[in-house]
Design a protein around this motif. Sequence first.
Motif, PDB file in Angstrom:
ATOM      1  N   THR A  73      35.101  30.781  48.258  1.00 54.68           N
ATOM      2  CA  THR A  73      34.311  29.594  48.560  1.00 54.68           C
ATOM      3  C   THR A  73      33.542  29.066  47.349  1.00 54.68           C
ATOM      4  O   THR A  73      33.014  27.955  47.402  1.00 54.68           O
ATOM      5  N   ASP A  74      33.472  29.851  46.266  1.00 50.37           N
ATOM      6  CA  ASP A  74      32.901  29.330  45.036  1.00 50.37           C
ATOM      7  C   ASP A  74      33.995  29.087  43.985  1.00 50.37           C
ATOM      8  O   ASP A  74      33.746  29.090  42.779  1.00 50.37           O
ATOM      9  N   LEU A  75      35.232  28.897  44.488  1.00 49.57           N
ATOM     10  CA  LEU A  75      36.400  28.528  43.686  1.00 49.57           C
ATOM     11  C   LEU A  75      36.815  29.585  42.668  1.00 49.57           C
ATOM     12  O   LEU A  75      37.412  29.257  41.632  1.00 49.57           O
ATOM     13  N   GLU A  76      36.538  30.840  42.953  1.00 47.86           N
ATOM     14  CA  GLU A  76      37.079  31.915  42.117  1.00 47.86           C
ATOM     15  C   GLU A  76      38.531  32.146  42.528  1.00 47.86           C
ATOM     16  O   GLU A  76      38.836  32.267  43.710  1.00 47.86           O
ATOM     17  N   VAL A  77      39.409  32.209  41.549  1.00 45.77           N
ATOM     18  CA  VAL A  77      40.848  32.331  41.828  1.00 45.77           C
ATOM     19  C   VAL A  77      41.176  33.746  42.278  1.00 45.77           C
ATOM     20  O   VAL A  77      40.948  34.719  41.552  1.00 45.77           O
ATOM     21  N   LEU A  78      41.729  33.870  43.487  1.00 40.22           N
ATOM     22  CA  LEU A  78      42.211  35.153  43.984  1.00 40.22           C
ATOM     23  C   LEU A  78      43.675  35.350  43.600  1.00 40.22           C
ATOM     24  O   LEU A  78      44.079  36.442  43.210  1.00 40.22           O
ATOM     25  N   GLU A  79      44.450  34.286  43.725  1.00 43.18           N
ATOM     26  CA  GLU A  79      45.868  34.350  43.393  1.00 43.18           C
ATOM     27  C   GLU A  79      46.394  32.933  43.210  1.00 43.18           C
ATOM     28  O   GLU A  79      45.977  32.015  43.907  1.00 43.18           O
ATOM     29  N   GLU A  80      47.298  32.776  42.237  1.00 50.06           N
ATOM     30  CA  GLU A  80      47.914  31.471  42.024  1.00 50.06           C
ATOM     31  C   GLU A  80      49.354  31.647  41.569  1.00 50.06           C
ATOM     32  O   GLU A  80      49.669  32.531  40.779  1.00 50.06           O
ATOM     33  N   MET A  95      49.472  34.673  38.811  1.00 58.48           N
ATOM     34  CA  MET A  95      48.276  35.444  38.484  1.00 58.48           C
ATOM     35  C   MET A  95      47.626  35.923  39.772  1.00 58.48           C
ATOM     36  O   MET A  95      47.639  35.229  40.786  1.00 58.48           O
ATOM     37  N   VAL A  96      47.071  37.130  39.706  1.00 53.98           N
ATOM     38  CA  VAL A  96      46.438  37.703  40.887  1.00 53.98           C
ATOM     39  C   VAL A  96      45.324  38.648  40.457  1.00 53.98           C
ATOM     40  O   VAL A  96      45.449  39.370  39.465  1.00 53.98           O
ATOM     41  N   GLN A  97      44.219  38.614  41.192  1.00 49.55           N
ATOM     42  CA  GLN A  97      43.125  39.548  40.932  1.00 49.55           C
ATOM     43  C   GLN A  97      43.494  40.918  41.473  1.00 49.55           C
ATOM     44  O   GLN A  97      43.926  41.062  42.611  1.00 49.55           O
ATOM     45  N   ARG A  98      43.294  41.947  40.622  1.00 52.62           N
ATOM     46  CA  ARG A  98      43.607  43.300  41.043  1.00 52.62           C
ATOM     47  C   ARG A  98      42.713  44.279  40.285  1.00 52.62           C
ATOM     48  O   ARG A  98      42.793  44.375  39.072  1.00 52.62           O
ATOM     49  N   ILE A 132      48.481  38.625  34.960  1.00 54.11           N
ATOM     50  CA  ILE A 132      49.262  37.398  34.808  1.00 54.11           C
ATOM     51  C   ILE A 132      50.673  37.743  34.338  1.00 54.11           C
ATOM     52  O   ILE A 132      50.849  38.551  33.414  1.00 54.11           O
ATOM     53  N   ARG A 133      51.646  37.139  34.964  1.00 51.50           N
ATOM     54  CA  ARG A 133      53.046  37.318  34.567  1.00 51.50           C
ATOM     55  C   ARG A 133      53.707  35.954  34.487  1.00 51.50           C
ATOM     56  O   ARG A 133      53.637  35.164  35.428  1.00 51.50           O
ATOM     57  N   LYS A 134      54.337  35.694  33.360  1.00 42.35           N
ATOM     58  CA  LYS A 134      54.983  34.406  33.135  1.00 42.35           C
ATOM     59  C   LYS A 134      56.445  34.636  32.775  1.00 42.35           C
ATOM     60  O   LYS A 134      56.768  35.468  31.931  1.00 42.35           O
ATOM     61  N   VAL A 135      57.329  33.876  33.419  1.00 38.12           N
ATOM     62  CA  VAL A 135      58.767  33.962  33.148  1.00 38.12           C
ATOM     63  C   VAL A 135      59.254  32.566  32.775  1.00 38.12           C
ATOM     64  O   VAL A 135      59.108  31.619  33.544  1.00 38.12           O
ATOM     65  N   THR A 136      59.826  32.442  31.571  1.00 38.90           N
ATOM     66  CA  THR A 136      60.343  31.170  31.085  1.00 38.90           C
ATOM     67  C   THR A 136      61.849  31.284  30.897  1.00 38.90           C
ATOM     68  O   THR A 136      62.328  32.202  30.222  1.00 38.90           O
ATOM     69  N   THR A 137      62.573  30.356  31.505  1.00 40.70           N
ATOM     70  CA  THR A 137      64.029  30.350  31.386  1.00 40.70           C
ATOM     71  C   THR A 137      64.468  29.046  30.741  1.00 40.70           C
ATOM     72  O   THR A 137      64.203  27.959  31.269  1.00 40.70           O
TER      73      THR A 137
END
Length: 361
Positions: free
Chosen positions: A109-116, A135-138, A144-149
């Motif tokens: 509710t204060d716009l903290e990112v839990l997962e995107e 990205m996910v809080q853990r 964060i994991r990024k895959v570029t093809t």
Amino acid sequence: MKEPLRMEAALDDQTAVGYLAGTEGAEQELEASDAAVSFLSSIEPAELQKCVFADSLVTVSEGGRDLGEFNAAVEFAHRGQPCMMLHAQSQGAIDDCPCGTTVTVYLTTDLEVLEEDHHEYVKLKGHSVDKRCHMVQREGQMVIRKVTTVGEEVTEESISYPMSVLRGLVTEGSSLLLMRLMALRKKVPENMTFVSLDQGLHIIHTSFRELDQKQLEVGAELLEVFGVERIIHSVEGSPSTWQCYYLDDGHLASRVQVGSPVTMRLLELPSKTEKVDFKKIPLVWEEDMQMRSKFLDRKEELKADHSSYLRKHPEIRALVSDFLQLLLLRKPDDVFLFTRQYFTSFVSRCPPEPNPEAQSL
């Protein structure tokens, strides 16, 4: 397909400082401004309630050609805790090449990112470009994991930042809800500088400022709209600037990247009778402290009651033990038939029940 290229990094509070600006040995950690952090902490539940609606814009070229559409919707959700969910999607074609972006983010509710989850693609002639970032809080970290093809070449990047260095984080998804809140307040405070992540997963600054009010034609009406500008800085290139204009009720009326010939705009005013479709949030009782406590209390109460009954009737244990022993010795193919025949034999041992009709004679 070629083997994926991989780059993995895990940062603690100390080593993160050298990576924050994209160069090792950086002396100053990038931080969100006090005004930005204060804005996030000042958000009230009633304001979020007003943000639960959908936007729908068309994407047009400078000459007015229809190129695609943009949609964004906010609703209440549950992700281990009550939260907000924003889903936005842009799709269309530029120079006859299909392209699109999809982002889904879960926020406190204060716009903290839990997962995107952020996905963008361009289908060029001969090959395609596809980028996915999750990205996910853990455990106190933003993983964060990024895959570029690109064509057949796949590059994977993984990095983890401590949440302590991401105070005041704004992402692609959360920025859309943040600007909707600013529009409803009709005010963007001074020095609204947040932290964000660029394409190289470096921590950068993202700033917001209020634009001068202007008139915008929506449908057949000329309306005053409130503007918010977002400047996204980058370590590896020039900043990118987005300008968004909003109606009085917070609906997005126009969205454009400065320098781009493409504009997203609202064609018709939202219906005054527009209803918000509140989806039923599934109840996860294991994560609700009050309900879990009641469950454990009731569980112990039943266990005590059952144990007490078994102590008063020791013949139950003997009966079940004899049955299981005989069952395992005989190993019948039809267990249900065997069970019925076994327990039917006990019926003859029971005294006959009194016949009410015979007693009345």
